[in-house]
Design a protein around this motif. Structure first.
Motif, PDB file in Angstrom:
ATOM      1  N   LEU A 173      47.939  24.396  12.165  1.00  0.00           N
ATOM      2  CA  LEU A 173      47.477  23.873  13.371  1.00  0.00           C
ATOM      3  C   LEU A 173      47.926  25.610  14.100  1.00  0.00           C
ATOM      4  N   PRO A 174      46.968  26.012  15.221  1.00  0.00           N
ATOM      5  CA  PRO A 174      47.426  27.039  16.078  1.00  0.00           C
ATOM      6  C   PRO A 174      48.391  26.793  17.003  1.00  0.00           C
ATOM      7  N   ARG A 175      49.105  27.748  17.411  1.00  0.00           N
ATOM      8  CA  ARG A 175      50.276  27.787  18.326  1.00  0.00           C
ATOM      9  C   ARG A 175      49.504  27.469  19.572  1.00  0.00           C
ATOM     10  N   GLN A 176      50.158  26.616  20.350  1.00  0.00           N
ATOM     11  CA  GLN A 176      49.723  25.998  21.655  1.00  0.00           C
ATOM     12  C   GLN A 176      50.152  27.271  22.686  1.00  0.00           C
ATOM     13  N   ARG A 177      49.270  27.634  23.870  1.00  0.00           N
ATOM     14  CA  ARG A 177      50.008  28.428  24.823  1.00  0.00           C
ATOM     15  C   ARG A 177      50.846  27.661  25.502  1.00  0.00           C
ATOM     16  N   GLN A 178      51.795  28.313  26.296  1.00  0.00           N
ATOM     17  CA  GLN A 178      52.775  27.924  27.177  1.00  0.00           C
ATOM     18  C   GLN A 178      52.190  27.749  28.514  1.00  0.00           C
ATOM     19  N   ALA A 179      51.077  28.305  28.970  1.00  0.00           N
ATOM     20  CA  ALA A 179      50.643  28.491  30.125  1.00  0.00           C
ATOM     21  C   ALA A 179      49.226  28.415  30.143  1.00  0.00           C
ATOM     22  N   ALA A 180      48.554  28.024  31.101  1.00  0.00           N
ATOM     23  CA  ALA A 180      47.156  27.934  31.440  1.00  0.00           C
ATOM     24  C   ALA A 180      46.701  29.270  31.395  1.00  0.00           C
ATOM     25  N   PRO A 181      45.518  29.701  31.169  1.00  0.00           N
ATOM     26  CA  PRO A 181      44.904  31.104  31.402  1.00  0.00           C
ATOM     27  C   PRO A 181      44.485  31.040  32.745  1.00  0.00           C
ATOM     28  N   HIS A 182      44.452  32.213  33.290  1.00  0.00           N
ATOM     29  CA  HIS A 182      44.386  32.363  34.746  1.00  0.00           C
ATOM     30  C   HIS A 182      42.788  32.362  34.921  1.00  0.00           C
ATOM     31  N   LEU A 183      42.464  31.812  36.381  1.00  0.00           N
ATOM     32  CA  LEU A 183      41.284  31.570  36.710  1.00  0.00           C
ATOM     33  C   LEU A 183      40.521  32.838  37.343  1.00  0.00           C
ATOM     34  N   GLU A 184      39.258  32.952  37.001  1.00  0.00           N
ATOM     35  CA  GLU A 184      38.673  34.035  37.516  1.00  0.00           C
ATOM     36  C   GLU A 184      37.479  33.719  38.485  1.00  0.00           C
ATOM     37  N   ALA A 185      37.354  34.380  39.394  1.00  0.00           N
ATOM     38  CA  ALA A 185      36.425  34.030  40.431  1.00  0.00           C
ATOM     39  C   ALA A 185      35.561  35.268  40.881  1.00  0.00           C
ATOM     40  N   VAL A 186      34.326  35.211  41.210  1.00  0.00           N
ATOM     41  CA  VAL A 186      33.464  36.205  41.390  1.00  0.00           C
ATOM     42  C   VAL A 186      32.639  35.853  42.937  1.00  0.00           C
ATOM     43  N   GLU A 187      32.674  36.849  43.772  1.00  0.00           N
ATOM     44  CA  GLU A 187      32.004  36.563  45.228  1.00  0.00           C
ATOM     45  C   GLU A 187      30.633  36.535  44.942  1.00  0.00           C
ATOM     46  N   LEU A 188      29.899  35.821  45.580  1.00  0.00           N
ATOM     47  CA  LEU A 188      28.508  35.718  45.441  1.00  0.00           C
ATOM     48  C   LEU A 188      27.987  36.405  46.695  1.00  0.00           C
ATOM     49  N   THR A 189      26.798  37.154  46.541  1.00  0.00           N
ATOM     50  CA  THR A 189      25.916  37.817  47.528  1.00  0.00           C
ATOM     51  C   THR A 189      25.357  36.808  48.611  1.00  0.00           C
ATOM     52  N   PRO A 190      24.959  37.039  49.602  1.00  0.00           N
ATOM     53  CA  PRO A 190      24.535  36.180  50.622  1.00  0.00           C
ATOM     54  C   PRO A 190      22.865  35.715  49.833  1.00  0.00           C
ATOM     55  N   ALA A 191      22.203  36.461  49.124  1.00  0.00           N
ATOM     56  CA  ALA A 191      21.002  36.165  48.531  1.00  0.00           C
ATOM     57  C   ALA A 191      21.293  34.871  47.426  1.00  0.00           C
ATOM     58  N   GLU A 192      22.369  35.166  46.743  1.00  0.00           N
ATOM     59  CA  GLU A 192      22.711  34.543  45.522  1.00  0.00           C
ATOM     60  C   GLU A 192      23.272  33.091  46.158  1.00  0.00           C
ATOM     61  N   GLN A 193      23.914  33.169  47.238  1.00  0.00           N
ATOM     62  CA  GLN A 193      24.261  31.896  47.900  1.00  0.00           C
ATOM     63  C   GLN A 193      23.203  31.068  48.506  1.00  0.00           C
ATOM     64  N   ASP A 194      22.117  31.577  49.193  1.00  0.00           N
ATOM     65  CA  ASP A 194      21.127  31.114  49.270  1.00  0.00           C
ATOM     66  C   ASP A 194      20.441  30.304  48.271  1.00  0.00           C
ATOM     67  N   ALA A 195      20.302  30.868  46.997  1.00  0.00           N
ATOM     68  CA  ALA A 195      19.695  30.626  45.902  1.00  0.00           C
ATOM     69  C   ALA A 195      20.329  29.448  45.320  1.00  0.00           C
ATOM     70  N   PHE A 196      21.524  29.505  45.357  1.00  0.00           N
ATOM     71  CA  PHE A 196      22.236  28.500  44.739  1.00  0.00           C
ATOM     72  C   PHE A 196      22.186  27.225  45.828  1.00  0.00           C
ATOM     73  N   ALA A 197      22.255  27.300  46.823  1.00  0.00           N
ATOM     74  CA  ALA A 197      22.037  26.255  47.872  1.00  0.00           C
ATOM     75  C   ALA A 197      20.765  25.729  47.698  1.00  0.00           C
ATOM     76  N   GLY A 198      19.665  26.441  47.634  1.00  0.00           N
ATOM     77  CA  GLY A 198      18.327  25.857  47.424  1.00  0.00           C
ATOM     78  C   GLY A 198      18.341  25.168  46.022  1.00  0.00           C
ATOM     79  N   LEU A 199      19.262  25.436  44.979  1.00  0.00           N
ATOM     80  CA  LEU A 199      19.008  24.665  43.622  1.00  0.00           C
ATOM     81  C   LEU A 199      19.731  23.497  43.767  1.00  0.00           C
ATOM     82  N   VAL A 200      20.756  23.594  44.719  1.00  0.00           N
ATOM     83  CA  VAL A 200      21.620  22.332  44.975  1.00  0.00           C
ATOM     84  C   VAL A 200      20.665  21.288  45.557  1.00  0.00           C
TER      85      VAL A 200
END
Length: 83
Positions: free
Chosen positions: A50-77
């Motif tokens: 069995l592989p060794r387990q991590r002691q801590a969770a990996p860090h979270l990544e976040a990406v800022e969306l452009t206003p056009a991407e936010q509008d496209a995502f809102a339309g999709l939702v």
């Protein structure tokens, strides 16, 4: 041997019984090994397969969306929300 049973049928039955006995013997051997392996686990030894387990969770990544991407995502939702 009964007269109404062919030799091939008796041979097939014999082979089937031998295969079942062999399978049972292997199964018993595996169960015994698993039980004896459980003692090593309780003594604190790590399992090598069995592989060794991590002691801590990996860090979270976040990406800022452009206003056009936010509008496209809102339309999709909105479109998916109608279904």
């Amino acid at each position: 041997m009964p007269d109404d049973v062919s030799i091939l049928a008796m041979l097939g039955l014999t082979l089937l019984v031998l295969a079942a006995v062999a399978w049972t013997a292997v199964l018993v051997l595996l169960v015994r090994r698993a039980r004896s392996g459980g003692a090593a686990e309780r003594s604190g030894h790590a399992l090598s397969g069995l592989p060794r387990q991590r002691q801590a969770a990996p860090h979270l990544e976040a990406v800022e969306l452009t206003p056009a991407e936010q509008d496209a995502f809102a339309g999709l939702v909105r479109r998916l929300g109608r279904r």
